[in-house]
Design a protein around this motif. Structure first.
Motif, mmCIF file in Angstrom:
data_model
loop_
_atom_site.group_PDB
_atom_site.id
_atom_site.type_symbol
_atom_site.label_atom_id
_atom_site.label_comp_id
_atom_site.label_asym_id
_atom_site.label_seq_id
_atom_site.Cartn_x
_atom_site.Cartn_y
_atom_site.Cartn_z
ATOM 1 N N PRO A 37 0.823 -1.211 0.000
ATOM 2 C CA PRO A 37 0.000 0.000 0.000
ATOM 3 C C PRO A 37 0.855 1.258 0.000
ATOM 4 O O PRO A 37 2.071 1.211 0.215
ATOM 5 N N ASN A 38 0.214 2.399 -0.245
ATOM 6 C CA ASN A 38 0.927 3.674 -0.189
ATOM 7 C C ASN A 38 1.594 3.851 1.170
ATOM 8 O O ASN A 38 0.990 3.561 2.215
ATOM 9 N N GLY A 39 2.846 4.328 1.145
ATOM 10 C CA GLY A 39 3.564 4.548 2.393
ATOM 11 C C GLY A 39 4.229 3.307 2.944
ATOM 12 O O GLY A 39 4.767 3.325 4.060
ATOM 13 N N ALA A 40 4.236 2.220 2.166
ATOM 14 C CA ALA A 40 4.815 0.963 2.653
ATOM 15 C C ALA A 40 6.334 0.992 2.681
ATOM 16 O O ALA A 40 6.960 0.167 3.346
ATOM 17 N N GLY A 41 6.941 1.906 1.924
ATOM 18 C CA GLY A 41 8.400 1.996 1.894
ATOM 19 C C GLY A 41 9.019 1.498 0.603
ATOM 20 O O GLY A 41 10.249 1.400 0.491
ATOM 21 N N LYS A 42 8.185 1.213 -0.407
ATOM 22 C CA LYS A 42 8.669 0.627 -1.658
ATOM 23 C C LYS A 42 9.632 1.567 -2.387
ATOM 24 O O LYS A 42 10.734 1.158 -2.769
ATOM 25 N N THR A 43 9.200 2.797 -2.622
ATOM 26 C CA THR A 43 10.047 3.737 -3.360
ATOM 27 C C THR A 43 11.286 4.108 -2.552
ATOM 28 O O THR A 43 12.370 4.298 -3.114
ATOM 29 N N MET A 207 10.847 -4.270 -10.180
ATOM 30 C CA MET A 207 9.896 -3.174 -10.342
ATOM 31 C C MET A 207 9.007 -2.975 -9.128
ATOM 32 O O MET A 207 8.609 -3.926 -8.451
ATOM 33 N N VAL A 208 8.731 -1.695 -8.868
ATOM 34 C CA VAL A 208 7.699 -1.292 -7.919
ATOM 35 C C VAL A 208 6.447 -1.032 -8.743
ATOM 36 O O VAL A 208 6.496 -0.306 -9.740
ATOM 37 N N GLU A 209 5.333 -1.621 -8.338
ATOM 38 C CA GLU A 209 4.130 -1.458 -9.155
ATOM 39 C C GLU A 209 2.863 -1.551 -8.309
ATOM 40 O O GLU A 209 2.784 -2.340 -7.369
ATOM 41 N N HIS A 210 1.877 -0.719 -8.659
ATOM 42 C CA HIS A 210 0.563 -0.769 -8.009
ATOM 43 C C HIS A 210 -0.449 -1.568 -8.824
ATOM 44 O O HIS A 210 -1.445 -2.042 -8.278
ATOM 45 N N ASP A 211 -0.226 -1.675 -10.126
ATOM 46 C CA ASP A 211 -1.177 -2.361 -10.987
ATOM 47 C C ASP A 211 -1.064 -3.870 -10.761
ATOM 48 O O ASP A 211 -0.155 -4.530 -11.243
ATOM 49 N N MET A 212 -2.029 -4.413 -10.031
ATOM 50 C CA MET A 212 -1.948 -5.820 -9.659
ATOM 51 C C MET A 212 -2.127 -6.752 -10.855
ATOM 52 O O MET A 212 -1.625 -7.879 -10.855
ATOM 53 N N GLY A 213 -2.837 -6.284 -11.891
ATOM 54 C CA GLY A 213 -2.970 -7.104 -13.085
ATOM 55 C C GLY A 213 -1.621 -7.347 -13.733
ATOM 56 O O GLY A 213 -1.279 -8.476 -14.092
ATOM 57 N N ILE A 214 -0.827 -6.276 -13.895
ATOM 58 C CA ILE A 214 0.514 -6.395 -14.464
ATOM 59 C C ILE A 214 1.385 -7.275 -13.583
ATOM 60 O O ILE A 214 2.101 -8.171 -14.060
ATOM 61 N N MET A 225 5.558 -5.348 0.920
ATOM 62 C CA MET A 225 5.951 -4.531 2.068
ATOM 63 C C MET A 225 4.730 -3.852 2.684
ATOM 64 O O MET A 225 3.756 -3.540 2.001
ATOM 65 N N ASN A 226 4.815 -3.617 3.988
ATOM 66 C CA ASN A 226 3.803 -2.829 4.688
ATOM 67 C C ASN A 226 4.468 -2.181 5.889
ATOM 68 O O ASN A 226 5.198 -2.842 6.633
ATOM 69 N N HIS A 227 4.264 -0.870 6.049
ATOM 70 C CA HIS A 227 4.864 -0.123 7.154
ATOM 71 C C HIS A 227 6.381 -0.318 7.214
ATOM 72 O O HIS A 227 6.960 -0.450 8.295
ATOM 73 N N GLY A 228 7.005 -0.378 6.031
ATOM 74 C CA GLY A 228 8.464 -0.455 5.966
ATOM 75 C C GLY A 228 9.060 -1.836 6.106
ATOM 76 O O GLY A 228 10.275 -2.001 5.936
ATOM 77 N N ALA A 229 8.238 -2.834 6.385
ATOM 78 C CA ALA A 229 8.741 -4.191 6.614
ATOM 79 C C ALA A 229 8.227 -5.145 5.540
ATOM 80 O O ALA A 229 7.180 -4.920 4.938
ATOM 81 N N LYS A 230 8.966 -6.216 5.311
ATOM 82 C CA LYS A 230 8.515 -7.256 4.393
ATOM 83 C C LYS A 230 7.543 -8.159 5.125
ATOM 84 O O LYS A 230 7.853 -8.686 6.198
ATOM 85 N N ILE A 231 6.347 -8.358 4.540
ATOM 86 C CA ILE A 231 5.345 -9.200 5.202
ATOM 87 C C ILE A 231 5.117 -10.510 4.464
ATOM 88 O O ILE A 231 4.529 -11.447 5.043
#
Length: 257
Positions: A37-43, A207-214, A225-231
């Motif tokens: 999600p947004n803010g997860a730390g991906k970028t 790649m970092v991506e939001h499009d789940m279809g791709i 990732m979520n909240h900076g950690a790998k889940i």
């Protein structure tokens, strides 16, 4: 064989931990996706791999070399290229000139031969333009080659940015939200190009991506990732059925649909 390896990578901004103890391995020839999600730390993690931010702790290895403290400008010569979520093209320059910029790291001629455009400099220029034309053909933008990039559609400009990254001849291509802002047809075209990079050129893509279809269609391996950690991490099927992922990311998308 691992091409990129992160060991216990952490990034803190003051009292905020943006990336927490991340370890992952991108294998040679993989399409490896980083989601969350947004803010997860991906970028932020991408910026650490790209040396835009220094790591607080942990190590980053590329092709079995420690690149944790290698400066950003030196990564291209090692074989790492990146696109950005926000366009970073030269809008007043033509498509072909934008792609030629990516070939700069391969030009080795001395200042004198470059000034008189003779010998090695001339040969390098010829090869660079041949390579630029190969990339333009691969990306199917031949009819756009002489147009200023600023006159193109958003999706076409993203394709030019991808072309400039390919000009580096990367072993590892970092794609940050490559299909963001594109329509369905443009997203499918980019997905096809990324698959071709792997299957025809043997290129490794992270790649970092939001499009789940791709992500689900073309990825070999997915890290969440979520909240900076790998889940979670695994194949697309494994990740899509992980309860932690559904709660943190996929579930929130379904609820908002």
């Amino acid at each position: 064989m691992s091409l990129l390896k992160l060991e216990n990578v952490t990034k803190k901004f003051g009292g905020l931990t943006a990336v927490s103890d991340i370890g992952l391995t991108v294998e040679q020839g993989q399409i490896y996706s980083l989601i969350g999600p947004n803010g997860a730390g991906k970028t932020t993690l991408f910026n650490l791999v790209s040396s835009i931010f220094p790591v607080t702790s942990g190590r980053i290895f590329f092709d079995e070399k420690d690149i944790t403290e290698v400066p950003t400008h030196a990564l291209a010569s090692l074989g790492i290229a990146r696109t950005f979520q926000n366009l970073a093209v030269f809008k007043h320059e033509t498509v072909v000139n934008n792609i030629l910029v990516g070939l700069h790291s391969h030009l080795k001629a001395d200042p004198f031969s470059a000034a008189v455009f003779w010998g090695r400099a001339r040969n390098e220029e010829i090869r660079a333009r041949e390579r630029a034309e190969e990339i333009i053909e691969f990306l199917e933008i031949e009819e756009l080659r002489d147009l200023p990039v600023g006159t193109l559609s958003y999706g076409q400009q993203k394709r030019v940015e991808l072309g400039r990254a390919l000009a580096v001849r990367p072993k590892l291509l970092l794609l940050d939200e490559m299909v963001s802002g594109m329509n369905q047809e443009e997203r499918e075209e980019i997905g096809r190009f990324v698959l071709d990079l792997k299957e025809e050129l043997g290129m490794t893509v992270f790649m970092v991506e939001h499009d789940m279809g791709i992500v689900m269609d073309i990825s070999d391996h997915v890290c969440v990732m979520n909240h900076g950690a790998k889940i979670a991490e695994g194949t697309p099927d494994e990740v899509s059925n992980n309860s932690d992922v559904i709660d943190a990311y996929l579930g929130s998308r379904r609820k908002s649909a």
